[in-house]
Design a protein around this motif. Structure first.
Motif, PDB file in Angstrom:
ATOM      1  N   ASN A 237      13.459 -16.937 -14.407  1.00 18.10           N
ATOM      2  CA  ASN A 237      12.025 -17.232 -14.498  1.00 18.10           C
ATOM      3  C   ASN A 237      11.226 -16.204 -15.305  1.00 18.10           C
ATOM      4  O   ASN A 237      10.018 -16.267 -15.355  1.00 18.10           O
ATOM      5  CB  ASN A 237      11.411 -17.372 -13.106  1.00 18.10           C
ATOM      6  CG  ASN A 237      11.420 -16.065 -12.332  1.00 18.10           C
ATOM      7  OD1 ASN A 237      11.855 -15.027 -12.840  1.00 18.10           O
ATOM      8  ND2 ASN A 237      10.950 -16.113 -11.107  1.00 18.10           N
ATOM      9  N   HIS A 238      11.901 -15.251 -15.894  1.00 17.79           N
ATOM     10  CA  HIS A 238      11.301 -14.235 -16.765  1.00 17.79           C
ATOM     11  C   HIS A 238      10.349 -13.281 -16.045  1.00 17.79           C
ATOM     12  O   HIS A 238       9.582 -12.568 -16.683  1.00 17.79           O
ATOM     13  CB  HIS A 238      10.614 -14.876 -17.974  1.00 17.79           C
ATOM     14  CG  HIS A 238      11.527 -15.764 -18.749  1.00 17.79           C
ATOM     15  ND1 HIS A 238      12.595 -15.290 -19.481  1.00 17.79           N
ATOM     16  CD2 HIS A 238      11.579 -17.115 -18.871  1.00 17.79           C
ATOM     17  CE1 HIS A 238      13.242 -16.291 -20.028  1.00 17.79           C
ATOM     18  NE2 HIS A 238      12.652 -17.420 -19.673  1.00 17.79           N
ATOM     19  N   GLU A 239      10.381 -13.257 -14.706  1.00 24.29           N
ATOM     20  CA  GLU A 239       9.580 -12.290 -13.976  1.00 24.29           C
ATOM     21  C   GLU A 239      10.202 -10.904 -14.129  1.00 24.29           C
ATOM     22  O   GLU A 239      11.416 -10.757 -14.259  1.00 24.29           O
ATOM     23  CB  GLU A 239       9.497 -12.656 -12.491  1.00 24.29           C
ATOM     24  CG  GLU A 239       8.597 -13.836 -12.232  1.00 24.29           C
ATOM     25  CD  GLU A 239       8.430 -14.144 -10.753  1.00 24.29           C
ATOM     26  OE1 GLU A 239       9.016 -13.439  -9.900  1.00 24.29           O
ATOM     27  OE2 GLU A 239       7.709 -15.116 -10.451  1.00 24.29           O
ATOM     28  N   VAL A 240       9.349  -9.885 -14.103  1.00 27.56           N
ATOM     29  CA  VAL A 240       9.802  -8.504 -14.258  1.00 27.56           C
ATOM     30  C   VAL A 240      10.107  -7.903 -12.887  1.00 27.56           C
ATOM     31  O   VAL A 240       9.355  -8.092 -11.935  1.00 27.56           O
ATOM     32  CB  VAL A 240       8.736  -7.665 -15.008  1.00 27.56           C
ATOM     33  CG1 VAL A 240       9.117  -6.197 -15.046  1.00 27.56           C
ATOM     34  CG2 VAL A 240       8.557  -8.204 -16.422  1.00 27.56           C
ATOM     35  N   VAL A 241      11.219  -7.195 -12.817  1.00 25.89           N
ATOM     36  CA  VAL A 241      11.655  -6.516 -11.602  1.00 25.89           C
ATOM     37  C   VAL A 241      11.846  -5.046 -11.950  1.00 25.89           C
ATOM     38  O   VAL A 241      12.391  -4.723 -13.007  1.00 25.89           O
ATOM     39  CB  VAL A 241      12.990  -7.111 -11.078  1.00 25.89           C
ATOM     40  CG1 VAL A 241      13.485  -6.348  -9.860  1.00 25.89           C
ATOM     41  CG2 VAL A 241      12.830  -8.586 -10.778  1.00 25.89           C
ATOM     42  N   GLU A 242      11.386  -4.160 -11.062  1.00 20.68           N
ATOM     43  CA  GLU A 242      11.607  -2.730 -11.257  1.00 20.68           C
ATOM     44  C   GLU A 242      12.618  -2.244 -10.235  1.00 20.68           C
ATOM     45  O   GLU A 242      12.536  -2.585  -9.053  1.00 20.68           O
ATOM     46  CB  GLU A 242      10.300  -1.954 -11.117  1.00 20.68           C
ATOM     47  CG  GLU A 242       9.395  -2.133 -12.309  1.00 20.68           C
ATOM     48  CD  GLU A 242       8.268  -1.103 -12.345  1.00 20.68           C
ATOM     49  OE1 GLU A 242       8.004  -0.444 -11.324  1.00 20.68           O
ATOM     50  OE2 GLU A 242       7.658  -0.980 -13.418  1.00 20.68           O
ATOM     51  N   VAL A 243      13.578  -1.457 -10.722  1.00 17.84           N
ATOM     52  CA  VAL A 243      14.626  -0.901  -9.877  1.00 17.84           C
ATOM     53  C   VAL A 243      14.651   0.598 -10.092  1.00 17.84           C
ATOM     54  O   VAL A 243      14.509   1.083 -11.221  1.00 17.84           O
ATOM     55  CB  VAL A 243      16.003  -1.516 -10.222  1.00 17.84           C
ATOM     56  CG1 VAL A 243      17.104  -0.891  -9.389  1.00 17.84           C
ATOM     57  CG2 VAL A 243      15.972  -3.027 -10.032  1.00 17.84           C
ATOM     58  N   GLU A 244      14.822   1.338  -9.002  1.00 19.69           N
ATOM     59  CA  GLU A 244      14.921   2.792  -9.078  1.00 19.69           C
ATOM     60  C   GLU A 244      16.311   3.198  -8.604  1.00 19.69           C
ATOM     61  O   GLU A 244      16.753   2.782  -7.538  1.00 19.69           O
ATOM     62  CB  GLU A 244      13.856   3.440  -8.202  1.00 19.69           C
ATOM     63  CG  GLU A 244      13.683   4.908  -8.464  1.00 19.69           C
ATOM     64  CD  GLU A 244      12.461   5.457  -7.762  1.00 19.69           C
ATOM     65  OE1 GLU A 244      12.638   6.306  -6.874  1.00 19.69           O
ATOM     66  OE2 GLU A 244      11.346   5.026  -8.109  1.00 19.69           O
TER      67      GLU A 244
ATOM     68  N   PHE B 117       0.814  -1.209   0.000  1.00 20.88           N
ATOM     69  CA  PHE B 117       0.000   0.000   0.000  1.00 20.88           C
ATOM     70  C   PHE B 117       0.853   1.267   0.000  1.00 20.88           C
ATOM     71  O   PHE B 117       0.483   2.271  -0.578  1.00 20.88           O
ATOM     72  CB  PHE B 117      -0.932  -0.008   1.215  1.00 20.88           C
ATOM     73  CG  PHE B 117      -1.930   1.112   1.233  1.00 20.88           C
ATOM     74  CD1 PHE B 117      -3.002   1.115   0.359  1.00 20.88           C
ATOM     75  CD2 PHE B 117      -1.795   2.160   2.119  1.00 20.88           C
ATOM     76  CE1 PHE B 117      -3.939   2.143   0.367  1.00 20.88           C
ATOM     77  CE2 PHE B 117      -2.713   3.203   2.142  1.00 20.88           C
ATOM     78  CZ  PHE B 117      -3.786   3.194   1.257  1.00 20.88           C
ATOM     79  N   LEU B 118       2.019   1.195   0.641  1.00 21.65           N
ATOM     80  CA  LEU B 118       2.853   2.396   0.789  1.00 21.65           C
ATOM     81  C   LEU B 118       3.940   2.530  -0.267  1.00 21.65           C
ATOM     82  O   LEU B 118       4.932   3.211  -0.046  1.00 21.65           O
ATOM     83  CB  LEU B 118       3.473   2.427   2.190  1.00 21.65           C
ATOM     84  CG  LEU B 118       2.466   2.616   3.315  1.00 21.65           C
ATOM     85  CD1 LEU B 118       3.158   2.591   4.658  1.00 21.65           C
ATOM     86  CD2 LEU B 118       1.680   3.902   3.147  1.00 21.65           C
ATOM     87  N   GLY B 119       3.774   1.907  -1.399  1.00 23.28           N
ATOM     88  CA  GLY B 119       4.738   2.120  -2.474  1.00 23.28           C
ATOM     89  C   GLY B 119       4.921   0.887  -3.329  1.00 23.28           C
ATOM     90  O   GLY B 119       4.405  -0.188  -3.043  1.00 23.28           O
TER      91      GLY B 119
ATOM     92  N   PRO C  81      11.795  -0.921  -5.076  1.00 19.03           N
ATOM     93  CA  PRO C  81      12.682  -0.683  -6.224  1.00 19.03           C
ATOM     94  C   PRO C  81      14.012  -0.007  -5.868  1.00 19.03           C
ATOM     95  O   PRO C  81      15.024  -0.307  -6.481  1.00 19.03           O
ATOM     96  CB  PRO C  81      11.838   0.206  -7.144  1.00 19.03           C
ATOM     97  CG  PRO C  81      10.437  -0.192  -6.832  1.00 19.03           C
ATOM     98  CD  PRO C  81      10.431  -0.452  -5.341  1.00 19.03           C
ATOM     99  N   HIS C  82      14.025   0.851  -4.860  1.00 18.73           N
ATOM    100  CA  HIS C  82      15.278   1.517  -4.494  1.00 18.73           C
ATOM    101  C   HIS C  82      16.165   0.666  -3.590  1.00 18.73           C
ATOM    102  O   HIS C  82      17.276   1.054  -3.264  1.00 18.73           O
ATOM    103  CB  HIS C  82      14.996   2.877  -3.833  1.00 18.73           C
ATOM    104  CG  HIS C  82      14.320   2.774  -2.504  1.00 18.73           C
ATOM    105  ND1 HIS C  82      12.952   2.709  -2.387  1.00 18.73           N
ATOM    106  CD2 HIS C  82      14.819   2.709  -1.246  1.00 18.73           C
ATOM    107  CE1 HIS C  82      12.636   2.604  -1.106  1.00 18.73           C
ATOM    108  NE2 HIS C  82      13.755   2.594  -0.391  1.00 18.73           N
TER     109      HIS C  82
END
Length: 173
Positions: A129-136, A50-52, A91-92
């Motif tokens: 496993n081809h999962e998507v990851v988001e990085v900031e 919920f918080l990000g 992500p960070h």
């Protein structure tokens, strides 16, 4: 110095103006605390999400390490063993590296790079496993890496959080 109740669905605004935050889910209190307590030590997966933004990593725990695909990330305060676990990372809290840091590395390919002013949002696909990851990443740090879409890199989670699936309570990891 006036006590007031401020109801909002804007999490950023709530964390900015509040002295105490109450997170509700379907009329049930999930957590009460200072903005820092609630963000840094979410009590449940719901509060965390919920918080990000959040990345989920499915794996297991063996000998105090989170095994995510071929990677083994040390969990300083985690349990010694668990057959199935879901790890949470913002992500960070994930580094992008051009050289493998060792057994904790998760190999990934850069799918998309979006500049967001002072930060860069990078979308990657895990090789296992081809999962998507988001990085900031802070823009200056990202530019030093000199990587582009299609490049193979290594992800190094700096911080993982584990929640007990059965009790839905937070365990710091």
């Amino acid at each position: 110095h006036v006590t007031s109740v401020f109801v909002t669905h804007d999490q950023e605004e709530a964390l900015e103006v509040a002295d105490r935050v109450v997170v509700l889910n379907s009329g049930k209190v999930e957590q009460i605390g200072s903005p820092e307590e609630v963000y840094d030590h979410p009590a449940t997966p719901f509060v965390f999400k919920f918080l990000g933004d959040v990345n989920l990593f499915h794996g297991r725990i063996h000998e105090g390490h989170a095994h995510i695909g071929e990677a083994a990330v040390h969990l300083p305060d985690g349990p010694e063993k668990q057959e199935s676990a879901v790890f949470f990372a913002r992500p960070h809290e994930i580094e992008i590296l051009t050289k493998s840091p060792g057994p904790s590395a998760i190999t990934a390919t850069i799918l998309d790079i979006r500049s967001l002013g002072a930060t860069v949002r990078v979308e990657l696909e895990r090789a296992d496993n081809h999962e998507v990851v988001e990085v900031e990443v802070v823009r200056d740090h990202f530019q030093q890496k000199q990587v582009k879409e299609g490049d193979s890199v290594f992800l190094n989670p700096k911080k993982l959080r584990l929640f007990s699936e059965s009790q839905n309570t937070g365990l710091s990891a």
